[in-house]
Scaffold this motif. Structure first.
Motif, PDB file in Angstrom:
ATOM      1  N   UNK A 295      -1.420 -18.828   3.083  1.00 61.03           N
ATOM      2  CA  UNK A 295      -2.783 -18.506   2.674  1.00 61.03           C
ATOM      3  C   UNK A 295      -2.892 -17.021   2.395  1.00 61.03           C
ATOM      4  N   UNK A 296      -3.731 -16.640   1.447  1.00 66.22           N
ATOM      5  CA  UNK A 296      -3.873 -15.220   1.096  1.00 66.22           C
ATOM      6  C   UNK A 296      -4.740 -14.476   2.110  1.00 66.22           C
ATOM      7  N   UNK A 297      -4.302 -14.463   3.339  1.00 63.52           N
ATOM      8  CA  UNK A 297      -5.045 -13.780   4.403  1.00 63.52           C
ATOM      9  C   UNK A 297      -4.168 -12.693   4.994  1.00 63.52           C
TER      10      UNK A 297
ATOM     11  N   UNK B  58       0.859  -1.187   0.000  1.00 64.83           N
ATOM     12  CA  UNK B  58       0.000   0.000   0.000  1.00 64.83           C
ATOM     13  C   UNK B  58       0.892   1.233   0.000  1.00 64.83           C
ATOM     14  N   UNK B  59       0.694   2.109  -0.982  1.00 64.53           N
ATOM     15  CA  UNK B  59       1.471   3.351  -1.063  1.00 64.53           C
ATOM     16  C   UNK B  59       0.600   4.506  -0.577  1.00 64.53           C
ATOM     17  N   UNK B  60       1.118   5.295   0.390  1.00 61.34           N
ATOM     18  CA  UNK B  60       0.372   6.419   0.955  1.00 61.34           C
ATOM     19  C   UNK B  60       1.212   7.688   0.850  1.00 61.34           C
ATOM     20  N   UNK B  61       0.515   8.853   0.890  1.00 60.92           N
ATOM     21  CA  UNK B  61       1.219  10.134   0.764  1.00 60.92           C
ATOM     22  C   UNK B  61       2.018  10.446   2.026  1.00 60.92           C
TER      23      UNK B  61
ATOM     24  N   UNK C 125      -2.728   0.336  -4.233  1.00 62.12           N
ATOM     25  CA  UNK C 125      -2.644  -0.956  -3.563  1.00 62.12           C
ATOM     26  C   UNK C 125      -2.311  -1.989  -4.621  1.00 62.12           C
ATOM     27  N   UNK C 126      -1.313  -2.822  -4.356  1.00 63.44           N
ATOM     28  CA  UNK C 126      -0.936  -3.844  -5.338  1.00 63.44           C
ATOM     29  C   UNK C 126      -0.464  -5.114  -4.629  1.00 63.44           C
ATOM     30  N   UNK C 127      -0.642  -6.225  -5.318  1.00 59.74           N
ATOM     31  CA  UNK C 127      -0.135  -7.508  -4.837  1.00 59.74           C
ATOM     32  C   UNK C 127       1.283  -7.704  -5.342  1.00 59.74           C
ATOM     33  N   UNK C 128       2.196  -8.049  -4.455  1.00 61.41           N
ATOM     34  CA  UNK C 128       3.591  -8.285  -4.836  1.00 61.41           C
ATOM     35  C   UNK C 128       3.764  -9.747  -5.226  1.00 61.41           C
ATOM     36  N   UNK C 129       4.117  -9.983  -6.478  1.00 58.91           N
ATOM     37  CA  UNK C 129       4.311 -11.340  -6.959  1.00 58.91           C
ATOM     38  C   UNK C 129       5.632 -11.916  -6.437  1.00 58.91           C
ATOM     39  N   UNK C 130       5.662 -13.222  -6.283  1.00 61.96           N
ATOM     40  CA  UNK C 130       6.908 -13.882  -5.905  1.00 61.96           C
ATOM     41  C   UNK C 130       7.914 -13.731  -7.040  1.00 61.96           C
ATOM     42  N   UNK C 131       9.133 -13.349  -6.703  1.00 58.34           N
ATOM     43  CA  UNK C 131      10.171 -13.169  -7.707  1.00 58.34           C
ATOM     44  C   UNK C 131      11.526 -13.462  -7.082  1.00 58.34           C
TER      45      UNK C 131
ATOM     46  N   UNK D 252       5.209   6.798   1.467  1.00 60.21           N
ATOM     47  CA  UNK D 252       5.544   5.674   2.334  1.00 60.21           C
ATOM     48  C   UNK D 252       4.853   4.425   1.792  1.00 60.21           C
ATOM     49  N   UNK D 253       5.620   3.360   1.638  1.00 57.08           N
ATOM     50  CA  UNK D 253       5.071   2.097   1.155  1.00 57.08           C
ATOM     51  C   UNK D 253       4.924   1.146   2.339  1.00 57.08           C
ATOM     52  N   UNK D 254       3.729   0.658   2.537  1.00 60.04           N
ATOM     53  CA  UNK D 254       3.442  -0.285   3.612  1.00 60.04           C
ATOM     54  C   UNK D 254       3.324  -1.683   3.012  1.00 60.04           C
ATOM     55  N   UNK D 255       4.082  -2.621   3.521  1.00 60.34           N
ATOM     56  CA  UNK D 255       4.043  -3.983   3.009  1.00 60.34           C
ATOM     57  C   UNK D 255       3.402  -4.895   4.037  1.00 60.34           C
ATOM     58  N   UNK D 256       2.359  -5.612   3.616  1.00 59.63           N
ATOM     59  CA  UNK D 256       1.613  -6.508   4.489  1.00 59.63           C
ATOM     60  C   UNK D 256       1.923  -7.949   4.111  1.00 59.63           C
ATOM     61  N   UNK D 257       2.364  -8.738   5.056  1.00 64.51           N
ATOM     62  CA  UNK D 257       2.600 -10.154   4.823  1.00 64.51           C
ATOM     63  C   UNK D 257       1.375 -10.953   5.234  1.00 64.51           C
ATOM     64  N   UNK D 258       1.216 -12.148   4.639  1.00 63.27           N
ATOM     65  CA  UNK D 258       0.106 -13.022   5.015  1.00 63.27           C
ATOM     66  C   UNK D 258       0.224 -13.397   6.488  1.00 63.27           C
ATOM     67  N   UNK D 259      -0.901 -13.505   7.168  1.00 59.70           N
ATOM     68  CA  UNK D 259      -0.907 -13.753   8.602  1.00 59.70           C
ATOM     69  C   UNK D 259      -0.774 -15.227   8.960  1.00 59.70           C
ATOM     70  N   UNK D 260      -1.189 -16.113   8.060  1.00 56.78           N
ATOM     71  CA  UNK D 260      -1.189 -17.533   8.395  1.00 56.78           C
ATOM     72  C   UNK D 260      -0.904 -18.352   7.157  1.00 56.78           C
TER      73      UNK D 260
END
Length: 319
Positions: A276-278, A231-234, A298-304, A261-269
């Motif tokens: 899982x995509x949670x 998530x990118x915010x001002x 807001x974007x999904x980060x692909x595995x690379x 500021x870029x906020x990166x969220x990892x899956x919780x479980x």
């Protein structure tokens, strides 16, 4: 069958341990990617394999020979394309190939035949009699690669073979690498270009501080990555940071009025071995809305491979 085994390799310079218990193998017909940040120990490892440096401990085994101090005959099984160009600018392309071919024991008709074959393979037949000092960067890289091919070695060691070249030369060199693997050569391919490694390498090793961090087929390694949302915010005030807590990772970019500021969220479980995509996305968005934070994207980060590399070796700059 060609096979290289690197067994518990160690090398220090003074008090600094540059290679620390490194082990891996490369099979016939395999392109093996060797990745690591600057100072990770890649070039030292390849220099030991090529017999240019002696290890403090460990073994190099190549087709039945145990190395470290390879004989001249054993070294003929190696082809090295170093990152620093190893060609003579005062010689023509053909003269460079002839010179190095003779060092590997080629003479007469066989030498002439291999010169013609290699010039064709690296796309320099028309420039065979041009002094290499007049070559473009891409042409020099292709010739540097061609020198390593002259004696058709069972093991090719390629250290940043495409650095600083044009896209056409890069594509041509990658095709040449695939061609060498298809004839049965074992190839070690060190590069900072993740897209190249993803395109040509069968397996990948990531090292840092001389230690092995990851080893395996690329698709297997990427499955270990946790899915992430960015998530990118001002602007992100301190109150919002406090409420978000450990739900996100922060990365600030830009300057002046364009700071973001870029906020990166990892899956919780995870379920079994598959994350899982949670994500705590709804909670994060509710906090941002309550704090009146403007969301830019807001974007999904692909595995690379690049994501895997940065997660294992860190994001700080290396000299």
């Amino acid at each position: 069958m060609n096979r290289l085994d690197v067994v518990k390799l160690q090398k220090s310079f003074g008090a600094a341990r540059v290679v620390d218990g490194l082990s891996f193998s490369v099979e016939s017909g395999e392109i093996f990617g060797l990745l690591g940040p600057n100072g990770a120990g890649k070039t030292t490892t390849m220099s030991i394999i090529a017999g240019l440096l002696e290890a403090d401990a460990g073994e190099i085994r190549l087709n039945g020979y145990t190395g470290g101090k390879f004989s001249a005959e054993t070294r003929k099984q190696l082809g090295l394309a170093p990152q620093d160009l190893a060609i003579y600018p005062d010689l023509t392309a053909r003269e460079n190939l002839e010179f190095f071919g003779k060092l590997y024991g080629l003479h007469g008709v066989e030498l002439a035949r291999r010169c013609d074959e290699v010039l064709g393979q690296i796309g320099l037949t028309a420039q065979a009699n041009v002094h290499t000092g007049k070559f473009s960067g891409g042409m020099k890289r292709r010739l540097n690669f061609g020198v390593a091919l002259m004696h058709q070695p069972p093991l090719l060691i390629l250290d940043e073979p495409t650095v600083g070249v044009d896209p056409q030369s890069r594509n041509h060199l990658l095709d040449c690498v695939r061609q060498e693997a298809s004839r049965g050569a074992a190839v070690i391919y060190a590069s900072h270009y993740m897209e190249e490694v993803s395109a040509v390498c069968h397996r990948v090793a990531i090292i840092d501080h001389g230690r092995l961090l990851a080893l395996g087929r690329l698709d297997d390694l990427l499955r270990q990555l946790t899915p992430e949302i960015s998530i990118c915010v001002r602007e992100l005030p301190a109150t919002a940071r406090e409420r978000l807590g450990s739900r996100v990772r922060y990365e600030i970019s830009g300057n002046g009025n364009s700071m973001e500021t870029r906020l990166t969220l990892a899956a919780q479980s995870s379920v079994g071995d598959v994350p899982s995509p949670t994500w705590p996305l709804q909670q994060v968005l509710e906090i941002l809305d309550a704090e009146q934070v403007q969301v830019v994207s807001i974007e999904t980060l692909q595995s690379s491979l690049e994501r895997l590399f940065l997660e294992l070796t860190g994001r700080s700059l290396r000299d």
